[in-house]
Motif scaffolding. Structure first.
Motif, PDB file in Angstrom:
ATOM      1  N   GLY A 179     -11.520  70.074   4.867  1.00 44.64           N
ATOM      2  CA  GLY A 179     -11.984  70.970   5.677  1.00 44.64           C
ATOM      3  C   GLY A 179     -13.218  71.086   6.143  1.00 44.64           C
ATOM      4  N   HIS A 180     -13.889  71.041   4.587  1.00 46.95           N
ATOM      5  CA  HIS A 180     -15.946  70.329   5.213  1.00 46.95           C
ATOM      6  C   HIS A 180     -16.285  69.533   6.187  1.00 46.95           C
ATOM      7  CE1 HIS A 180     -19.873  70.234   4.431  1.00 46.95           C
ATOM      8  NE2 HIS A 180     -19.530  69.681   4.057  1.00 46.95           N
ATOM      9  N   LEU A 181     -15.272  68.123   6.420  1.00 47.30           N
ATOM     10  CA  LEU A 181     -15.778  67.572   6.966  1.00 47.30           C
ATOM     11  C   LEU A 181     -15.075  67.767   8.979  1.00 47.30           C
ATOM     12  CD1 LEU A 181     -14.503  63.973   5.294  1.00 47.30           C
ATOM     13  CD2 LEU A 181     -17.133  65.128   4.975  1.00 47.30           C
ATOM     14  N   ASP A 182     -13.936  68.031   8.120  1.00 44.63           N
ATOM     15  CA  ASP A 182     -13.527  69.010   9.962  1.00 44.63           C
ATOM     16  C   ASP A 182     -14.757  69.798  10.632  1.00 44.63           C
ATOM     17  OD1 ASP A 182     -11.386  67.601  10.154  1.00 44.63           O
ATOM     18  OD2 ASP A 182     -10.097  69.074   9.554  1.00 44.63           O
ATOM     19  N   ALA A 183     -14.907  70.276   9.793  1.00 46.55           N
ATOM     20  CA  ALA A 183     -16.395  71.618  10.294  1.00 46.55           C
ATOM     21  C   ALA A 183     -17.654  71.416  10.463  1.00 46.55           C
ATOM     22  CB  ALA A 183     -16.343  72.239   9.102  1.00 46.55           C
ATOM     23  N   GLU A 184     -18.061  69.915   9.822  1.00 50.29           N
ATOM     24  CA  GLU A 184     -19.282  68.816  10.345  1.00 50.29           C
ATOM     25  C   GLU A 184     -18.621  68.519  11.549  1.00 50.29           C
ATOM     26  OE1 GLU A 184     -21.751  67.585   8.435  1.00 50.29           O
ATOM     27  OE2 GLU A 184     -21.357  69.557   7.581  1.00 50.29           O
ATOM     28  N   ILE A 185     -17.599  67.637  11.948  1.00 49.72           N
ATOM     29  CA  ILE A 185     -17.378  67.058  13.354  1.00 49.72           C
ATOM     30  C   ILE A 185     -17.982  67.900  14.209  1.00 49.72           C
ATOM     31  CG2 ILE A 185     -16.405  65.977  14.881  1.00 49.72           C
ATOM     32  CD1 ILE A 185     -17.003  63.784  13.303  1.00 49.72           C
ATOM     33  N   ASP A 186     -16.730  69.457  13.798  1.00 45.91           N
ATOM     34  CA  ASP A 186     -17.557  70.421  14.792  1.00 45.91           C
ATOM     35  C   ASP A 186     -18.566  70.883  15.330  1.00 45.91           C
ATOM     36  OD1 ASP A 186     -14.371  70.313  15.122  1.00 45.91           O
ATOM     37  OD2 ASP A 186     -14.122  72.203  13.667  1.00 45.91           O
ATOM     38  N   THR A 187     -19.670  71.285  14.246  1.00 45.85           N
ATOM     39  CA  THR A 187     -20.474  71.293  14.496  1.00 45.85           C
ATOM     40  C   THR A 187     -21.762  70.029  15.135  1.00 45.85           C
ATOM     41  OG1 THR A 187     -20.752  72.759  12.172  1.00 45.85           O
ATOM     42  CG2 THR A 187     -23.038  72.387  12.935  1.00 45.85           C
ATOM     43  N   LEU A 188     -21.575  69.710  14.480  1.00 50.82           N
ATOM     44  CA  LEU A 188     -22.170  68.252  15.291  1.00 50.82           C
ATOM     45  C   LEU A 188     -22.038  68.591  15.871  1.00 50.82           C
ATOM     46  CD1 LEU A 188     -24.503  65.831  14.995  1.00 50.82           C
ATOM     47  CD2 LEU A 188     -22.273  64.269  13.443  1.00 50.82           C
ATOM     48  N   ALA A 189     -20.647  67.785  17.087  1.00 53.83           N
ATOM     49  CA  ALA A 189     -20.582  67.551  18.425  1.00 53.83           C
ATOM     50  C   ALA A 189     -20.806  69.188  19.108  1.00 53.83           C
ATOM     51  CB  ALA A 189     -18.402  68.533  18.036  1.00 53.83           C
ATOM     52  N   ARG A 190     -21.306  70.159  18.622  1.00 51.06           N
ATOM     53  CA  ARG A 190     -21.812  71.011  19.872  1.00 51.06           C
ATOM     54  C   ARG A 190     -22.941  71.193  19.289  1.00 51.06           C
ATOM     55  NH1 ARG A 190     -18.327  74.553  16.381  1.00 51.06           N
ATOM     56  NH2 ARG A 190     -19.887  75.214  14.957  1.00 51.06           N
ATOM     57  N   SER A 191     -23.790  69.825  18.396  1.00 50.90           N
ATOM     58  CA  SER A 191     -25.144  69.966  18.288  1.00 50.90           C
ATOM     59  C   SER A 191     -25.683  69.130  19.458  1.00 50.90           C
ATOM     60  CB  SER A 191     -25.299  69.670  17.588  1.00 50.90           C
ATOM     61  OG  SER A 191     -27.142  68.973  17.292  1.00 50.90           O
ATOM     62  N   LEU A 192     -24.324  67.778  19.779  1.00 50.31           N
ATOM     63  CA  LEU A 192     -25.210  66.767  20.557  1.00 50.31           C
ATOM     64  C   LEU A 192     -24.547  67.321  21.939  1.00 50.31           C
ATOM     65  CD1 LEU A 192     -23.299  63.696  18.933  1.00 50.31           C
ATOM     66  CD2 LEU A 192     -25.302  64.391  18.813  1.00 50.31           C
ATOM     67  N   GLU A 193     -23.595  68.472  22.144  1.00 47.86           N
ATOM     68  CA  GLU A 193     -23.383  68.494  23.950  1.00 47.86           C
ATOM     69  C   GLU A 193     -24.456  68.711  24.349  1.00 47.86           C
ATOM     70  OE1 GLU A 193     -19.977  70.984  22.830  1.00 47.86           O
ATOM     71  OE2 GLU A 193     -19.092  69.539  22.966  1.00 47.86           O
ATOM     72  N   ARG A 194     -25.422  69.430  23.290  1.00 44.37           N
ATOM     73  CA  ARG A 194     -26.692  69.911  24.085  1.00 44.37           C
ATOM     74  C   ARG A 194     -27.979  69.092  24.110  1.00 44.37           C
ATOM     75  NH1 ARG A 194     -25.311  75.011  19.850  1.00 44.37           N
ATOM     76  NH2 ARG A 194     -26.966  73.343  18.353  1.00 44.37           N
ATOM     77  N   ILE A 195     -27.464  67.650  23.827  1.00 43.89           N
ATOM     78  CA  ILE A 195     -28.513  67.119  24.186  1.00 43.89           C
ATOM     79  C   ILE A 195     -28.600  66.528  25.950  1.00 43.89           C
ATOM     80  CG2 ILE A 195     -29.099  64.516  23.982  1.00 43.89           C
ATOM     81  CD1 ILE A 195     -28.816  65.203  20.616  1.00 43.89           C
ATOM     82  N   THR A 196     -29.573  66.679  26.108  1.00 42.55           N
ATOM     83  CA  THR A 196     -29.570  66.319  27.941  1.00 42.55           C
ATOM     84  C   THR A 196     -30.095  64.546  28.053  1.00 42.55           C
ATOM     85  OG1 THR A 196     -31.717  67.451  28.316  1.00 42.55           O
ATOM     86  CG2 THR A 196     -29.016  68.159  28.909  1.00 42.55           C
ATOM     87  N   THR A 197     -31.441  64.263  27.118  1.00 40.66           N
ATOM     88  CA  THR A 197     -31.679  63.019  27.420  1.00 40.66           C
ATOM     89  C   THR A 197     -32.147  62.209  25.952  1.00 40.66           C
ATOM     90  OG1 THR A 197     -34.242  63.836  26.769  1.00 40.66           O
ATOM     91  CG2 THR A 197     -32.883  63.679  28.683  1.00 40.66           C
ATOM     92  N   ALA A 198     -31.992  60.618  25.748  1.00 38.70           N
ATOM     93  CA  ALA A 198     -31.756  60.018  24.789  1.00 38.70           C
ATOM     94  C   ALA A 198     -33.327  60.689  23.832  1.00 38.70           C
ATOM     95  CB  ALA A 198     -32.416  58.803  24.738  1.00 38.70           C
ATOM     96  N   ASP A 199     -34.244  60.829  24.635  1.00 40.41           N
ATOM     97  CA  ASP A 199     -35.351  60.915  23.777  1.00 40.41           C
ATOM     98  C   ASP A 199     -35.195  62.692  23.145  1.00 40.41           C
ATOM     99  OD1 ASP A 199     -37.407  59.667  24.830  1.00 40.41           O
ATOM    100  OD2 ASP A 199     -37.903  60.561  26.313  1.00 40.41           O
ATOM    101  N   ASP A 200     -34.035  63.448  23.216  1.00 38.70           N
ATOM    102  CA  ASP A 200     -33.691  64.622  22.552  1.00 38.70           C
ATOM    103  C   ASP A 200     -33.011  64.234  21.257  1.00 38.70           C
ATOM    104  OD1 ASP A 200     -34.996  65.875  24.762  1.00 38.70           O
ATOM    105  OD2 ASP A 200     -32.623  66.194  25.315  1.00 38.70           O
TER     106      ASP A 200
END
Length: 204
Positions: A66-87
């Motif tokens: 369950g912890h790892l599932d939540a980690e993937i969800d959180t990371l996915a949301r964080s990466l979706e906000r990135i618009t360039t490689a520099d970010d």
């Protein structure tokens, strides 16, 4: 208010035991945490524990998944906000700055991994859950590297494994030397990301 069915009651009990286990394991470690304490933290008896889980090991694997599932969800949301490689490096630094304030999960994962490697129960189940996480992490990284035009000498899977190894290793070092700054994991991981992306045109 409608009464819960037996299946719903069982699911609620399991959820409370898993939540309580997370608190107790992070506080005491896996091997030192007694089943009685976990059950008491959840507001149940030892009997209720064994009605839902065969062992502390089985409970840990359920909690870990369950912890790892939540980690993937959180990371996915964080990466979706990135618009360039520099970010990417600043985003990783921000994420691990928050995680660095509490390294208990890194320590707990390392403890249980060593325990299973030395003959502990549920070794196969733990390995399956953890490898599934690594694969999903690699797939998530691949998706966003493709989107951002990022190439590295590491495969996305290797990139994710390296991040895990660094974060867990740094957590162990901080546990051994409390004078190390809580921001060290975040800064070190951001440095790793910048180095890995150094060959990309816009990532400096």
């Amino acid at each position: 208010m409608a009464r819960l069915s037996r299946a719903e009651q069982r699911e609620q009990t399991r959820a409370r035991l898993i939540e309580a286990a997370g608190k107790v394991f992070c506080r005491m470690g896996f091997e030192a945490a007694p089943i009685d304490v976990i059950a008491e933290e959840a507001g149940f008896s030892r009997g209720a524990f064994y009605s839902n889980f065969e062992s502390k090991d089985e409970l840990f694997v359920a909690l870990f998944g369950g912890h790892l599932d939540a980690e993937i969800d959180t990371l996915a949301r964080s990466l979706e906000r990135i618009t360039t490689a520099d970010d990417l490096a600043p985003a990783i630094e921000h994420r691990y700055r928050v995680l660095g304030e509490d390294s208990s999960w890194c320590l707990l994962t390392t403890e249980f991994q060593l325990y299973t490697m030395r003959g502990g129960k549920m070794a196969e189940q733990f390995a399956t859950v953890y490898e599934s996480y690594r694969q999903r992490l690699g797939e998530l990284i691949a998706t966003h590297f493709d989107r951002l035009g990022i190439t590295t000498a590491l495969t996305p899977y290797e990139f994710g494994v390296a991040e895990l190894a660094l974060s867990h290793g740094l957590a162990l070092q901080r546990a051994a030397n409390t004078s190390l700054a809580a921001t060290l994991p975040a800064r070190a991981l951001a440095t790793f990301v910048r180095g890995a992306l150094a060959g990309n045109g816009d990532a400096n």
